[in-house]
Design a protein around this motif. Structure first.
Motif, mmCIF file in Angstrom:
data_model
loop_
_atom_site.group_PDB
_atom_site.id
_atom_site.type_symbol
_atom_site.label_atom_id
_atom_site.label_comp_id
_atom_site.label_asym_id
_atom_site.label_seq_id
_atom_site.Cartn_x
_atom_site.Cartn_y
_atom_site.Cartn_z
ATOM 1 N N MET A 78 0.825 -1.207 0.000
ATOM 2 C CA MET A 78 0.000 0.000 0.000
ATOM 3 C C MET A 78 0.862 1.262 0.000
ATOM 4 N N TYR A 79 1.809 1.331 0.924
ATOM 5 C CA TYR A 79 2.642 2.536 1.016
ATOM 6 C C TYR A 79 3.693 2.574 -0.090
ATOM 7 N N GLY A 80 4.183 1.408 -0.505
ATOM 8 C CA GLY A 80 5.185 1.348 -1.571
ATOM 9 C C GLY A 80 4.659 1.886 -2.886
ATOM 10 N N ALA A 81 3.376 1.721 -3.129
ATOM 11 C CA ALA A 81 2.769 2.229 -4.360
ATOM 12 C C ALA A 81 2.854 3.752 -4.441
ATOM 13 N N HIS A 82 3.021 4.398 -3.297
ATOM 14 C CA HIS A 82 3.110 5.858 -3.255
ATOM 15 C C HIS A 82 4.530 6.329 -2.939
ATOM 16 N N GLY A 83 5.470 5.384 -2.924
ATOM 17 C CA GLY A 83 6.861 5.727 -2.666
ATOM 18 C C GLY A 83 7.133 6.160 -1.243
ATOM 19 N N VAL A 84 6.292 5.729 -0.315
ATOM 20 C CA VAL A 84 6.452 6.118 1.083
ATOM 21 C C VAL A 84 7.069 4.955 1.858
ATOM 22 N N PRO A 85 8.191 5.173 2.517
ATOM 23 C CA PRO A 85 8.751 4.093 3.338
ATOM 24 C C PRO A 85 7.884 3.894 4.580
ATOM 25 N N VAL A 86 7.742 2.655 5.000
ATOM 26 C CA VAL A 86 6.896 2.363 6.156
ATOM 27 C C VAL A 86 7.617 1.399 7.085
ATOM 28 N N ASP A 87 7.455 1.664 8.365
ATOM 29 C CA ASP A 87 7.942 0.733 9.380
ATOM 30 C C ASP A 87 6.782 -0.216 9.677
ATOM 31 N N THR A 88 6.822 -1.399 9.100
ATOM 32 C CA THR A 88 5.695 -2.324 9.242
ATOM 33 C C THR A 88 5.525 -2.799 10.683
ATOM 34 N N GLY A 89 6.586 -2.748 11.457
ATOM 35 C CA GLY A 89 6.470 -3.107 12.861
ATOM 36 C C GLY A 89 5.523 -2.175 13.600
ATOM 37 N N LEU A 90 5.384 -0.957 13.098
ATOM 38 C CA LEU A 90 4.478 0.006 13.717
ATOM 39 C C LEU A 90 3.027 -0.454 13.617
ATOM 40 N N LEU A 91 2.645 -1.044 12.495
ATOM 41 C CA LEU A 91 1.275 -1.547 12.357
ATOM 42 C C LEU A 91 1.007 -2.683 13.336
ATOM 43 N N TYR A 92 1.979 -3.559 13.505
ATOM 44 C CA TYR A 92 1.814 -4.631 14.502
ATOM 45 C C TYR A 92 1.707 -4.031 15.894
ATOM 46 N N LEU A 93 2.510 -3.004 16.161
ATOM 47 C CA LEU A 93 2.463 -2.342 17.465
ATOM 48 C C LEU A 93 1.087 -1.738 17.726
ATOM 49 N N VAL A 94 0.483 -1.155 16.701
ATOM 50 C CA VAL A 94 -0.863 -0.591 16.852
ATOM 51 C C VAL A 94 -1.859 -1.693 17.204
ATOM 52 N N VAL A 95 -1.771 -2.831 16.529
ATOM 53 C CA VAL A 95 -2.684 -3.948 16.822
ATOM 54 C C VAL A 95 -2.471 -4.429 18.253
ATOM 55 N N TYR A 96 -1.217 -4.579 18.676
ATOM 56 C CA TYR A 96 -0.941 -5.010 20.050
ATOM 57 C C TYR A 96 -1.461 -4.000 21.070
ATOM 58 N N ALA A 97 -1.255 -2.721 20.799
ATOM 59 C CA ALA A 97 -1.707 -1.680 21.730
ATOM 60 C C ALA A 97 -3.230 -1.653 21.833
ATOM 61 N N VAL A 98 -3.905 -1.753 20.697
ATOM 62 C CA VAL A 98 -5.374 -1.753 20.700
ATOM 63 C C VAL A 98 -5.888 -2.968 21.463
ATOM 64 N N ALA A 99 -5.342 -4.150 21.161
ATOM 65 C CA ALA A 99 -5.803 -5.371 21.827
ATOM 66 C C ALA A 99 -5.513 -5.318 23.326
ATOM 67 N N GLY A 100 -4.346 -4.839 23.705
ATOM 68 C CA GLY A 100 -3.998 -4.758 25.123
ATOM 69 C C GLY A 100 -4.889 -3.779 25.883
ATOM 70 N N THR A 101 -5.120 -2.629 25.282
ATOM 71 C CA THR A 101 -5.987 -1.634 25.917
ATOM 72 C C THR A 101 -7.405 -2.166 26.071
ATOM 73 N N LEU A 102 -7.934 -2.765 25.007
ATOM 74 C CA LEU A 102 -9.289 -3.321 25.093
ATOM 75 C C LEU A 102 -9.362 -4.444 26.128
ATOM 76 N N ALA A 103 -8.341 -5.291 26.192
ATOM 77 C CA ALA A 103 -8.350 -6.380 27.166
ATOM 78 C C ALA A 103 -8.395 -5.839 28.595
ATOM 79 N N ILE A 104 -7.599 -4.820 28.866
ATOM 80 C CA ILE A 104 -7.588 -4.231 30.210
ATOM 81 C C ILE A 104 -8.941 -3.598 30.538
ATOM 82 N N LEU A 105 -9.493 -2.843 29.589
ATOM 83 C CA LEU A 105 -10.769 -2.177 29.849
ATOM 84 C C LEU A 105 -11.920 -3.180 29.969
ATOM 85 N N TRP A 106 -11.916 -4.238 29.154
ATOM 86 C CA TRP A 106 -12.951 -5.270 29.296
ATOM 87 C C TRP A 106 -12.790 -6.003 30.632
#
Length: 156
Positions: free
Chosen positions: A55-83
């Motif tokens: 997705m980002y390569g098509a626009h010539g934008v470098p991306v740290d793919t680890g950041l997307l995994y970090l977002v998923v982990y953060a969202v899941a962790g936050t939701l788990a704590i709040l639930w």
């Protein structure tokens, strides 16, 4: 005598309040599913990484793919704590559990919708399956709130 005691035990075990608590527990468990799926994906297929790179390569934008995994982990962790807070609240106060559960359903759905519909460069930031995985606990939470409300009405 044993029949009467058995009936009371079955009635208590099947009460809407008990089932509501169990549904809140299911929401806690389901909130961890995206993190587990991300961990498996990160260690094996790397489909989220490939999606982001394409997705980002098509626009010539470098991306740290680890950041997307970090977002998923953060969202899941936050939701788990709040639930988990909502589930613990159900043991303390029925009214508090209804309020906490309703808040969590709304917050969880808002997070899932953001993961489903937020776009960058005209493409969704996350593939749809990640948003759907994040939405799972909201379903269990909505069932839990309904059961707790039913239990409160039954008690009145």
């Amino acid at each position: 005598m044993f029949e009467k005691q058995n009936e009371q035990t079955n009635e208590t075990a099947a009460s809407p309040r008990t089932r509501g608590r169990m549904a809140l527990g299911a929401a806690v468990i389901l909130s961890a599913v995206p993190a587990l799926a991300a961990a498996v994906d990160q260690q094996s297929m790397r489909s989220l990484e490939a999606y982001a790179a394409a997705m980002y390569g098509a626009h010539g934008v470098p991306v740290d793919t680890g950041l997307l995994y970090l977002v998923v982990y953060a969202v899941a962790g936050t939701l788990a704590i709040l639930w988990l807070v909502a589930a613990v609240t159900s043991w303390v106060s029925r009214g508090g559990a209804i309020g906490a559960g309703a808040f969590m359903v709304v917050a969880n759905l808002a997070t899932a919708l953001a993961m489903l519909f937020v776009t960058e460069y005209g493409s969704p930031v996350f593939p749809a399956q990640w948003g759907l995985l994040v939405a799972l606990p909201a379903l269990a939470g909505a069932v839990a709130v309904g059961l707790l409300v039913r239990s409160a009405r039954r008690r009145s």
